[in-house]
Design a protein around this motif. Sequence first.
Motif, PDB file in Angstrom:
ATOM      1  N   ARG A  24       0.840  -1.199   0.000  1.00  0.00           N
ATOM      2  CA  ARG A  24       0.000   0.000   0.000  1.00  0.00           C
ATOM      3  C   ARG A  24       0.882   1.260   0.000  1.00  0.00           C
ATOM      4  O   ARG A  24       0.638   2.207  -0.762  1.00  0.00           O
ATOM      5  CB  ARG A  24      -0.919   0.006   1.226  1.00  0.00           C
ATOM      6  N   LEU A  25       1.934   1.229   0.841  1.00  0.00           N
ATOM      7  CA  LEU A  25       2.830   2.387   0.914  1.00  0.00           C
ATOM      8  C   LEU A  25       3.585   2.566  -0.406  1.00  0.00           C
ATOM      9  O   LEU A  25       3.771   3.683  -0.896  1.00  0.00           O
ATOM     10  CB  LEU A  25       3.811   2.205   2.073  1.00  0.00           C
ATOM     11  N   TRP A  26       3.997   1.448  -0.952  1.00  0.00           N
ATOM     12  CA  TRP A  26       4.690   1.482  -2.253  1.00  0.00           C
ATOM     13  C   TRP A  26       3.779   2.108  -3.319  1.00  0.00           C
ATOM     14  O   TRP A  26       4.180   2.978  -4.075  1.00  0.00           O
ATOM     15  CB  TRP A  26       5.092   0.053  -2.630  1.00  0.00           C
ATOM     16  N   GLN A  27       2.515   1.664  -3.319  1.00  0.00           N
ATOM     17  CA  GLN A  27       1.558   2.179  -4.303  1.00  0.00           C
ATOM     18  C   GLN A  27       1.386   3.686  -4.150  1.00  0.00           C
ATOM     19  O   GLN A  27       1.235   4.421  -5.130  1.00  0.00           O
ATOM     20  CB  GLN A  27       0.200   1.476  -4.128  1.00  0.00           C
ATOM     21  N   GLU A  28       1.463   4.149  -2.901  1.00  0.00           N
ATOM     22  CA  GLU A  28       1.332   5.580  -2.664  1.00  0.00           C
ATOM     23  C   GLU A  28       2.480   6.355  -3.342  1.00  0.00           C
ATOM     24  O   GLU A  28       2.268   7.397  -3.957  1.00  0.00           O
ATOM     25  CB  GLU A  28       1.367   5.834  -1.157  1.00  0.00           C
ATOM     26  N   LEU A  29       3.661   5.802  -3.211  1.00  0.00           N
ATOM     27  CA  LEU A  29       4.815   6.421  -3.875  1.00  0.00           C
ATOM     28  C   LEU A  29       4.623   6.435  -5.391  1.00  0.00           C
ATOM     29  O   LEU A  29       4.874   7.443  -6.060  1.00  0.00           O
ATOM     30  CB  LEU A  29       6.095   5.636  -3.567  1.00  0.00           C
ATOM     31  N   VAL A  30       4.184   5.293  -5.920  1.00  0.00           N
ATOM     32  CA  VAL A  30       4.016   5.189  -7.368  1.00  0.00           C
ATOM     33  C   VAL A  30       2.944   6.171  -7.842  1.00  0.00           C
ATOM     34  O   VAL A  30       3.139   6.902  -8.823  1.00  0.00           O
ATOM     35  CB  VAL A  30       3.633   3.742  -7.777  1.00  0.00           C
ATOM     36  N   ASP A  31       1.831   6.215  -7.117  1.00  0.00           N
ATOM     37  CA  ASP A  31       0.728   7.092  -7.533  1.00  0.00           C
ATOM     38  C   ASP A  31       1.154   8.561  -7.520  1.00  0.00           C
ATOM     39  O   ASP A  31       0.823   9.328  -8.426  1.00  0.00           O
ATOM     40  CB  ASP A  31      -0.489   6.905  -6.614  1.00  0.00           C
ATOM     41  N   ALA A  32       1.863   8.940  -6.457  1.00  0.00           N
ATOM     42  CA  ALA A  32       2.286  10.342  -6.361  1.00  0.00           C
ATOM     43  C   ALA A  32       3.211  10.691  -7.521  1.00  0.00           C
ATOM     44  O   ALA A  32       3.082  11.753  -8.149  1.00  0.00           O
ATOM     45  CB  ALA A  32       2.977  10.589  -5.025  1.00  0.00           C
ATOM     46  N   SER A  33       4.125   9.791  -7.837  1.00  0.00           N
ATOM     47  CA  SER A  33       5.037  10.061  -8.952  1.00  0.00           C
ATOM     48  C   SER A  33       4.286  10.088 -10.271  1.00  0.00           C
ATOM     49  O   SER A  33       4.535  10.945 -11.121  1.00  0.00           O
ATOM     50  CB  SER A  33       6.127   8.988  -9.033  1.00  0.00           C
ATOM     51  N   ALA A  34       3.377   9.132 -10.443  1.00  0.00           N
ATOM     52  CA  ALA A  34       2.634   9.071 -11.708  1.00  0.00           C
ATOM     53  C   ALA A  34       1.832  10.355 -11.898  1.00  0.00           C
ATOM     54  O   ALA A  34       1.743  10.883 -13.016  1.00  0.00           O
ATOM     55  CB  ALA A  34       1.722   7.855 -11.732  1.00  0.00           C
ATOM     56  N   ALA A  35       1.270  10.867 -10.794  1.00  0.00           N
ATOM     57  CA  ALA A  35       0.501  12.111 -10.896  1.00  0.00           C
ATOM     58  C   ALA A  35       1.413  13.233 -11.383  1.00  0.00           C
ATOM     59  O   ALA A  35       1.025  14.073 -12.209  1.00  0.00           O
ATOM     60  CB  ALA A  35      -0.104  12.461  -9.540  1.00  0.00           C
ATOM     61  N   TYR A  36       2.628  13.219 -10.856  1.00  0.00           N
ATOM     62  CA  TYR A  36       3.591  14.236 -11.282  1.00  0.00           C
ATOM     63  C   TYR A  36       4.005  14.047 -12.738  1.00  0.00           C
ATOM     64  O   TYR A  36       4.057  15.008 -13.515  1.00  0.00           O
ATOM     65  CB  TYR A  36       4.814  14.194 -10.346  1.00  0.00           C
ATOM     66  N   PHE A  37       4.260  12.812 -13.146  1.00  0.00           N
ATOM     67  CA  PHE A  37       4.610  12.553 -14.552  1.00  0.00           C
ATOM     68  C   PHE A  37       3.485  13.062 -15.462  1.00  0.00           C
ATOM     69  O   PHE A  37       3.734  13.635 -16.518  1.00  0.00           O
ATOM     70  CB  PHE A  37       4.819  11.055 -14.826  1.00  0.00           C
ATOM     71  N   ASN A  38       2.259  12.828 -15.024  1.00  0.00           N
ATOM     72  CA  ASN A  38       1.125  13.259 -15.850  1.00  0.00           C
ATOM     73  C   ASN A  38       1.084  14.774 -16.030  1.00  0.00           C
ATOM     74  O   ASN A  38       0.709  15.266 -17.088  1.00  0.00           O
ATOM     75  CB  ASN A  38      -0.201  12.781 -15.244  1.00  0.00           C
ATOM     76  N   ILE A  39       1.463  15.492 -14.981  1.00  0.00           N
ATOM     77  CA  ILE A  39       1.523  16.956 -15.107  1.00  0.00           C
ATOM     78  C   ILE A  39       2.505  17.319 -16.224  1.00  0.00           C
ATOM     79  O   ILE A  39       2.222  18.140 -17.096  1.00  0.00           O
ATOM     80  CB  ILE A  39       1.965  17.598 -13.770  1.00  0.00           C
TER      81      ILE A  39
END
Length: 576
Positions: free
Chosen positions: A226-241
Amino acid sequence: MADPLHTVAALLAPVFRSVAGVEADPVVRASDRADAQVNGALPVAKQVGRNPRDVANEVLAAAAGPLANVATMEVAGPGFINLRFSDAFLASELATAARGPHLGVRRAETAERVVVDYSAPNVAKEMHVGHLRTTIIGDALVRMLEFVGHEVIRENHIGDWGTPFGMLIEHLLDLGEAEAARELSVGDLDGFYRQARAKFDADDDFKQRSRMRVVALQSGDVETLRLWQELVDASAAYFNIVYRKLGVLLTNADLAGESSYHPLLDEVVQRLDRAGLLEQSDGADVVFPPGFSNREGEPLPLIVRKGNGGFNYATSDLACVIDRVERVGATLLLYVVGAPQAQHFEMVWKVCEMAGWLQPPARCVHVQFGSVLGSDRKMFKTRSGDTVKLVELIDEAVERGIAQVRERSADLTEAEQESVGRMIGIGAVKYADLSTDRIKDYVFDWDRMLSFDGNTAPYLQYAHARIRSIFRRAGVDGGVHSGEIVLGEEKERSLALRILGFDQAVNEALERFSPHRLCTYLFDLAQDFTAFYEACPVLRADDERIRQSRLALCDVTARVLHRGLGLLGIDAPDRM
Ligand code: ARG
């Protein structure tokens, strides 16, 4: 068909067959000396043991009928045939091209399922200028492949797995999840990574926790995942920007990170073992693909499982090929990745071939590229010597684009200036990258890429907008102009011939996965248009039929420019 070279090749194929008595490609090519050149007499003469000039002369005689309204011909040199297309033929080919949705560009002979692996930044790490190239080149290839009818699967192979995630997760816990999410979403990825790294190096307790966290992650501990997914999601959100600012097609649906191959890694090793390819080297499981050696000349192994049981980058790339071929069903696998990874991919693909996972028609291509350099011809860096953050570069491009438009186009509203400025700034960065042969390094130069003169995006965008303004002045804005085309003047003819070269330009760019070929074509087209426009009055043409024909020429030129830039991921505003 709306490519004169292909039309002629189709007409000449039966002529060659009857003259030579065998099936032969007429080999019709563009030429500097004529509108086109037919080169096929030489190889076929050799094949049947005849004099090439004789064969060429017989072809000429036999082709007179079928090509009567198409072209005049003349034998040259040892057996070439030079062609000059008739004006009527060019006009009718152009009319066909102008009517079709693809502007004369042929569909691929065999539509394939193509995986394009590009962008691929790493989670919790900043996107740097190096990611610019893979992202832009990949995006252009995706658009071109789709345009000619391939089915494209975009895959963003982000680095979202591996030992650093132990320390990253522990750092996230130390900061608190909310604070960590905030830091990551504002794009301080490098800061986050550096802090984690510093603690890992300085603090034994942290190091111990991090190691245990890696074990928990790999064994599928739910809370850790779950914590790992949080890291991935936050980064992916940034990549999307970054992707949205840049105007590329990638979305979350394209994410196919290293982690997604994790469940396959055991199987990779088992399959290699069953195939009898696995060997031991320094305690690791390896495969020795033939033809690779280290500096000492010893055989170089591809390590698939390290001594400690861990898998690595190569293992997930092996799994990745299996997945793309067997599950996705792709026959063409493109990897838009920098040149330094060339050997890695060669070894991985060799092992896949040895194991039987990669067999024709399936094939892999490394679409490699050189580096972005600063004006000192060293790696592009900020003045303080740091690597350049991609997002800052994009923001600066937009700012510079807007500043240009404010200065040049005071008549546009503020909102228009902003949107056009954005198109110019982003277009300039993309075009500067795409217009150099991707294998080469290029120097990042704001002034040059934003210039309205030369082979730049602003020049092409302006050429397009200028044509659109002709229509505004004529009071016939919008809509397709498909008036009858009549070619009288030499400059009309060369413009027509150039427009009809769009097909070849797109196909050549795709043959070598080299978008710069399309760039060169668009630049030539814009120049031919200028020459035409200087020589041939459009709105003030004396004859209504000629006026309509020239408007149609303008219109199809504008649409090819718009479409061509679009295939490169570059917007072309109607006015600027
Ligand atoms: N994440 C890698 C890097 O930053 C690139 C991945 C490229 N794709 C692949 N299938 N290996 O170097």
